[in-house]
Design an enzyme around this catalytic site. Structure first.
Site, PDB file in Angstrom:
ATOM      1  N   ASP A 147     -11.423  37.888  21.823  1.00 19.95           N
ATOM      2  CA  ASP A 147     -12.419  36.894  21.440  1.00 19.95           C
ATOM      3  C   ASP A 147     -11.976  35.462  21.717  1.00 19.95           C
ATOM      4  OD1 ASP A 147     -14.958  36.399  19.419  1.00 19.95           O
ATOM      5  OD2 ASP A 147     -13.379  34.910  19.150  1.00 19.95           O
ATOM      6  N   THR A 179     -17.683  35.749  19.147  1.00 15.39           N
ATOM      7  CA  THR A 179     -18.080  36.488  20.349  1.00 15.39           C
ATOM      8  C   THR A 179     -18.035  37.984  20.090  1.00 15.39           C
ATOM      9  OG1 THR A 179     -17.122  34.699  21.681  1.00 15.39           O
ATOM     10  CG2 THR A 179     -17.683  36.735  22.815  1.00 15.39           C
ATOM     11  N   ASP A 180     -17.039  38.452  19.372  1.00 16.31           N
ATOM     12  CA  ASP A 180     -16.969  39.867  19.000  1.00 16.31           C
ATOM     13  C   ASP A 180     -18.189  40.268  18.175  1.00 16.31           C
ATOM     14  OD1 ASP A 180     -14.678  40.824  20.233  1.00 16.31           O
ATOM     15  OD2 ASP A 180     -13.369  40.265  18.584  1.00 16.31           O
ATOM     16  N   ILE A 181     -18.521  39.462  17.186  1.00 15.68           N
ATOM     17  CA  ILE A 181     -19.635  39.796  16.303  1.00 15.68           C
ATOM     18  C   ILE A 181     -20.956  39.787  17.073  1.00 15.68           C
ATOM     19  CG2 ILE A 181     -20.986  38.945  14.341  1.00 15.68           C
ATOM     20  CD1 ILE A 181     -18.305  38.144  13.047  1.00 15.68           C
TER      21      ILE A 181
END
Length: 397
Positions: A147, A179-181
């Site tokens: 991320d 960004t991961d979420i």
């Protein structure tokens, strides 16, 4: 289970955040999500602490808060699919699954016969969602992606942080692995779209999601600001590139956020501030003019806001219909009356601590609401249960 996705079986082979976040979303909506983890070790984030969940005596347990954030409503089984027996077990589960989520490097599961091409032959209805840093093709496909790195490469850090002419200037990452979420949210949306299409065609498909693609897609108006003008947006701290005033301002006892979205709101703000002349000033009368003359307007506003407290500004501006708010830390967030009224904090029973506090899913469905069935699982907690539920008589061996 009676949720919107009841009867949906999901095999979650992913670790860390993006894939597990997608799996948790489906689980919250009623799917039976089985998290496949490495024996003895499990998901990497189980050890990403401190902080750790504490037991009734205040001692740290083995479960990190990070892991707890993304694995609610799932069941955990341990399988070593680097070994032939583990590969056989995963294939047995895949034959019963509707969805598989994985975030291994490109080609990483092919060595075990667990890639999409192999599993699609076993279960043509399978929705197979691959989450990687850079996608299944392109010059960076083989690279690992994290991320923080993607926030930098995808442009987010170039527009986050103080302006170059301010003290402390420089690129800054967002304070959560955003960004991961966001990739997890895109993944769950893509899975639901593929399931809807499967209801018509009877066929599954492969979903290819890349963190870098998602980060660029989520630049929103800033991406279009660049594509429209050819000029890369610059860092503005807490200011907005297209709206003025829309940022933080100092008060007599701290700071507050002022978010003026139209000229009417600006006129009302000026009246509350005791400077109605600003609204008739040609430099500030329209938003476009305020953007062009922000360097003249913002200092004037800052000089005015320091003479009242944060609470005074919020009370007076809310009365006038001007959007504004405090800058809360997380203790203030979870103590906020609106957050409490909406039930944003929940608690579920947990074997190691008696109970674990979690953040509720924000989706509100009128007929099939989100259900909180179980806390994030212990490693391998459901080995026998899942095999019996999914495979029945095949559980032996």
């Amino acid at each position: 289970m009676s949720g919107a996705l009841a009867d949906l079986k999901v095999l979650d082979l992913s670790r860390v955040l993006a894939g597990p976040w997608a799996g948790q979303m489906l689980a919250d909506l009623g799917a039976d999500v089985v998290k496949v983890e490495r024996p003895e070790v499990g998901d990497d984030t189980r050890a990403w602490g401190p902080p750790y969940l504490q037991d009734a005596d205040g001692r740290d347990t083995s479960e990190a808060a990070y892991f707890l954030s993304a694995n609610r409503n799932k069941r955990s089984i341990t399988i070593d699919f680097t070994q032939p027996e583990g590969q056989r077990r995963v294939r047995e589960l895949v034959a019963k699954a509707d969805v598989l989520i994985e975030n291994f490097k490109v080609g990483g599961l092919a060595a075990y016969g667990l890639d999409y091409a192999s599993l699609q032959q076993l279960n043509p209805r399978l929705i197979y969602c691959s989450v990687t840093g850079f996608g299944q093709d392109g010059p960076y496909a083989k690279r690992a992606g994290y991320d923080f790195m993607i926030q930098a490469m995808g442009g987010l850090m170039s527009i986050t942080g103080r302006a170059d002419n301010e003290e402390g200037a420089g690129p800054v990452k967002v304070g959560v692995a955003l960004t991961d979420i966001l990739t997890g949210l895109y993944a769950s949306n893509a899975i639901l779209a593929a399931l809807a299409e499967r209801a018509r065609s009877g066929q599954g498909q492969h979903i290819d999601l890349a963190l870098l693609d998602v980060q660029v897609a989520c630049l929103g108006n800033q991406a279009l600001n660049y594509l429209t003008t050819g000029k890369p947006p610059r860092r503005l701290g807490n200011a907005h590139p297209n709206i003025v005033p829309y940022q933080d301002f100092p008060t007599a006892d701290g700071d507050f956020i002022l978010t003026v979205g139209n000229d009417g709101q600006f006129r009302r703000f000026c009246e509350v501030a005791g400077h109605s002349e600003w609204a008739s000033d040609a430099r500030f009368a329209s938003n476009a003019q305020r953007v062009a003359h922000r360097e003249q307007l913002i200092p004037l506003i800052r000089q005015a806001t320091v003479f009242r407290t944060t609470a005074q500004w919020i009370a007076e501006l809310e009365q006038a219909g001007v959007p504004c708010g405090p800058i809360n830390d997380l203790s203030q967030v979870f103590d906020d009356a609106q957050i409490k009224a909406r039930g944003v904090q929940i608690s579920l029973p947990h074997a190691l601590s008696g109970g674990v506090k979690l953040v509720a899913n924000p989706i509100r469905l009128s007929r099939t609401p989100v259900e909180y069935r179980s806390a994030p699982p212990l490693l391998g907690q459901h080995n026998a249960e899942v095999i019996a539920d999914w495979l029945g008589t095949q559980a032996a061996g």
